[in-house]
Design a protein around this motif. Structure first.
Motif, PDB file in Angstrom:
ATOM      1  N   VAL A 101       0.847  -1.193   0.000  1.00 27.52           N
ATOM      2  CA  VAL A 101       0.000   0.000   0.000  1.00 27.52           C
ATOM      3  C   VAL A 101       0.886   1.247   0.000  1.00 27.52           C
ATOM      4  O   VAL A 101       1.860   1.332   0.752  1.00 27.52           O
ATOM      5  CB  VAL A 101      -0.922   0.029   1.235  1.00 27.52           C
ATOM      6  CG1 VAL A 101      -1.787   1.290   1.235  1.00 27.52           C
ATOM      7  CG2 VAL A 101      -1.798  -1.215   1.283  1.00 27.52           C
ATOM      8  N   VAL A 105      -2.405   6.473   0.413  1.00 33.47           N
ATOM      9  CA  VAL A 105      -3.723   5.903   0.701  1.00 33.47           C
ATOM     10  C   VAL A 105      -4.125   6.141   2.155  1.00 33.47           C
ATOM     11  O   VAL A 105      -5.292   6.010   2.519  1.00 33.47           O
ATOM     12  CB  VAL A 105      -3.737   4.395   0.363  1.00 33.47           C
ATOM     13  CG1 VAL A 105      -5.128   3.789   0.555  1.00 33.47           C
ATOM     14  CG2 VAL A 105      -3.276   4.161  -1.074  1.00 33.47           C
ATOM     15  N   LEU A 144      -5.094  -0.432   6.985  1.00 34.23           N
ATOM     16  CA  LEU A 144      -4.995  -0.666   5.545  1.00 34.23           C
ATOM     17  C   LEU A 144      -4.457  -2.062   5.252  1.00 34.23           C
ATOM     18  O   LEU A 144      -4.931  -2.745   4.327  1.00 34.23           O
ATOM     19  CB  LEU A 144      -4.107   0.401   4.913  1.00 34.23           C
ATOM     20  CG  LEU A 144      -4.737   1.794   4.802  1.00 34.23           C
ATOM     21  CD1 LEU A 144      -3.690   2.829   4.434  1.00 34.23           C
ATOM     22  CD2 LEU A 144      -5.871   1.793   3.767  1.00 34.23           C
ATOM     23  N   CYS A 147      -7.220  -4.466   5.614  1.00 39.52           N
ATOM     24  CA  CYS A 147      -8.129  -4.408   4.458  1.00 39.52           C
ATOM     25  C   CYS A 147      -7.558  -5.191   3.282  1.00 39.52           C
ATOM     26  O   CYS A 147      -8.284  -5.960   2.621  1.00 39.52           O
ATOM     27  CB  CYS A 147      -8.377  -2.955   4.056  1.00 39.52           C
ATOM     28  SG  CYS A 147      -9.372  -2.020   5.235  1.00 39.52           S
ATOM     29  N   VAL A 148      -6.287  -5.014   2.991  1.00 42.77           N
ATOM     30  CA  VAL A 148      -5.658  -5.732   1.881  1.00 42.77           C
ATOM     31  C   VAL A 148      -5.752  -7.237   2.110  1.00 42.77           C
ATOM     32  O   VAL A 148      -6.089  -8.015   1.203  1.00 42.77           O
ATOM     33  CB  VAL A 148      -4.190  -5.288   1.713  1.00 42.77           C
ATOM     34  CG1 VAL A 148      -3.467  -6.198   0.715  1.00 42.77           C
ATOM     35  CG2 VAL A 148      -4.124  -3.833   1.253  1.00 42.77           C
ATOM     36  N   ASP A 153     -12.151  -2.853   0.620  1.00 47.98           N
ATOM     37  CA  ASP A 153     -11.797  -1.615  -0.065  1.00 47.98           C
ATOM     38  C   ASP A 153     -10.934  -0.737   0.835  1.00 47.98           C
ATOM     39  O   ASP A 153     -11.253  -0.516   2.015  1.00 47.98           O
ATOM     40  CB  ASP A 153     -13.073  -0.863  -0.453  1.00 47.98           C
ATOM     41  CG  ASP A 153     -12.780   0.397  -1.242  1.00 47.98           C
ATOM     42  OD1 ASP A 153     -11.906   0.347  -2.125  1.00 47.98           O
ATOM     43  OD2 ASP A 153     -13.416   1.423  -0.957  1.00 47.98           O
ATOM     44  N   THR A 154      -9.828  -0.244   0.299  1.00 47.16           N
ATOM     45  CA  THR A 154      -8.932   0.618   1.075  1.00 47.16           C
ATOM     46  C   THR A 154      -9.313   2.088   0.995  1.00 47.16           C
ATOM     47  O   THR A 154      -8.934   2.880   1.854  1.00 47.16           O
ATOM     48  CB  THR A 154      -7.473   0.453   0.610  1.00 47.16           C
ATOM     49  OG1 THR A 154      -7.391   0.730  -0.793  1.00 47.16           O
ATOM     50  CG2 THR A 154      -6.984  -0.961   0.878  1.00 47.16           C
ATOM     51  N   TYR A 157     -12.006   2.851   3.983  1.00 49.12           N
ATOM     52  CA  TYR A 157     -11.812   2.093   5.223  1.00 49.12           C
ATOM     53  C   TYR A 157     -12.211   2.847   6.484  1.00 49.12           C
ATOM     54  O   TYR A 157     -12.317   2.247   7.568  1.00 49.12           O
ATOM     55  CB  TYR A 157     -10.359   1.602   5.332  1.00 49.12           C
ATOM     56  CG  TYR A 157      -9.326   2.632   5.748  1.00 49.12           C
ATOM     57  CD1 TYR A 157      -8.890   2.731   7.067  1.00 49.12           C
ATOM     58  CD2 TYR A 157      -8.749   3.503   4.819  1.00 49.12           C
ATOM     59  CE1 TYR A 157      -7.925   3.645   7.451  1.00 49.12           C
ATOM     60  CE2 TYR A 157      -7.781   4.419   5.192  1.00 49.12           C
ATOM     61  CZ  TYR A 157      -7.366   4.490   6.509  1.00 49.12           C
ATOM     62  OH  TYR A 157      -6.408   5.402   6.882  1.00 49.12           O
TER      63      TYR A 157
END
Length: 321
Positions: A101, A105, A144, A147-148, A153-154, A157
Motif C-alpha cells: 500500500v 492511501v 490498511l 483491508c488488503v 476496499d482501502t 476504510y
C-alpha cells in the motif's frame, strides 16, 4: 448546554505553589481488582466519555482477529499514539510496504510529530506536517494492511459501514461489555465511541488476562515488549510500562489514562478539563490501592512545580479514601 447533564466529576489532582493550592483538576476514576470488583472510585466512572486514542489496543485486537499478523514491534505501533521518531515513521511505512500500500492511501490527518524532541528535529530538517509523522499512522497503516489481507476496499476504510470499522465496533462492545450508542469522529479520522470508565477498565483487564495466543494476548504482549513504540522515549506511558513489570498502559487526548496490571486489576480515569499533565499523578493513588509498590511509582506523582528554577510545589494525585 444544560449544566445538569455534566458528569459528576470530583477533584483528583492538585497543584501547589508554596503554601497555597494553585490549581485543582477534577475528573472521574475507577480501580477494579482482579475479579472485576470496584476497589475505589471517584466522580462518575459509569458516565459516558470518549476514550479517544486509548481505544487503539481494542482496535488492534479486531485487526488481529481479522487475520492481521504483524511482528510484535509493528503490532505495538498499531496500538500506539507515537511520538513520531524515525523508528516510528519507518515502522509505519514498513507495515504499508509489506501490504503493498502506498502512503498516499493513508486516511489519517496530517501533523507534525507529537513528541517535542521529535517535532523540533523534524522541523530543523525542513519537514512539514505529514500523515506518517502523525501520531496515529501506525494504527492507520495496520488498518490498511488488514483491508488488503481481507480484500476489503482501502479507499473507504474509515466509513461507518465498511467491514473493518464494523468489526472494531463489535470487538469494543464485546470487551467493554457495553453497547455503543454514541459515535463521533476522532482527531485522526477514525470513529470514536462514548463508553464508561468502568467498561474500559474491564476491556484493559481482558487484554492482560486473555489466553496465550489470543488476539488480546498478542496485542498486550506486543505493547509490553515494545513500550517505546506505544508512546516514545521520555513519555510517561512508556516509562510506566518499563517501571512496573507486566503493566499495560495507554493514554488518550483530553486527559484519558487506562492501565491494567498483570493480574487483571485495572485503573481508568478521565481528567475533566482534558489536562494531559494530571493523568499520571491522578492514576498513582489508584495503582497504590491495587498493590503496586509505591517506590516504583515515585517518578509519576508529586511532580515538581518550579519557581525561579527551583522546586516550590508539586502536582499530585489526591489520596484515595
Amino acid at each position: 448546554m444544560n449544566l445538569a447533564s455534566f458528569p459528576a466529576h470530583t477533584p483528583i489532582a492538585v497543584q501547589t505553589r508554596g503554601e497555597k493550592v494553585e490549581s485543582v483538576h477534577f475528573g472521574s476514576l475507577v480501580a477494579l481488582d482482579a475479579a472485576g470488583e470496584i476497589v475505589v472510585q471517584r466522580g462518575e466512572p459509569s458516565g459516558l466519555m470518549y476514550p479517544r486514542s486509548a481505544l487503539k489496543p481494542l482496535f488492534a485486537v479486531a485487526m488481529v482477529r481479522a487475520g492481521l499478523a504483524l511482528p510484535a514491534e509493528q503490532l505495538a505501533l498499531a496500538a500506539a499514539s507515537h511520538s513520531g521518531s524515525a523508528d516510528h515513521r519507518d515502522t509505519a511505512a514498513k507495515i504499508l510496504a509489506e501490504a503493498g500500500v502506498e502512503a498516499a492511501v493513508l486516511g489519517n490527518s496530517t501533523d507534525l510529530p507529537y513528541g517535542l524532541v521529535e517535532r523540533e528535529a523534524w522541523i530543523r530538517e525542513g519537514n512539514g506536517a505529514t500523515q506518517l509523522a502523525q501520531n496515529c499512522s501506525g494504527k492507520h497503516a495496520a488498518m490498511l494492511a488488514t483491508c488488503v489481507l481481507n480484500g476489503w476496499d482501502t479507499a473507504t476504510y474509515l466509513q461507518h459501514e465498511h467491514p473493518l470499522p464494523t468489526l472494531m465496533r463489535e470487538v469494543v462492545e464485546e470487551l467493554t461489555g457495553e453497547p455503543i450508542t454514541v459515535i463521533s469522529t476522532d482527531g485522526c479520522g477514525t470513529e470514536v465511541f462514548a463508553l464508561s470508565l468502568t467498561g474500559m477498565a474491564r476491556a484493559f483487564s481482558a487484554l492482560v488476562t486473555a489466553a496465550v495466543g489470543s488476539a488480546e494476548h498478542q496485542v498486550a504482549a506486543a505493547m509490553r515488549a515494545y513500550p517505546e513504540m506505544v508512546a516514545g522515549e521520555g513519555r510517561d506511558v512508556t516509562e510506566l510500562m518499563r517501571a512496573v513489570p507486566g503493566l499495560l498502559a495507554k493514554d488518550g487526548f483530553e486527559g484519558i489514562q487506562f492501565i491494567a496490571l498483570d493480574d487483571g486489576s485495572a485503573v481508568a480515569l478521565k481528567v475533566a478539563d482534558g489536562s494531559d499533565r494530571a493523568r499520571m499523578p491522578a492514576a498513582v493513588p489508584a495503582l497504590e490501592a491495587l498493590g503496586v509498590n509505591p517506590e516504583l511509582l515515585i517518578p509519576f506523582n508529586n511532580l515538581s512545580v518550579l519557581g525561579g528554577g527551583h522546586n516550590v510545589g508539586t502536582l499530585s494525585g489526591l489520596p484515595l479514601p
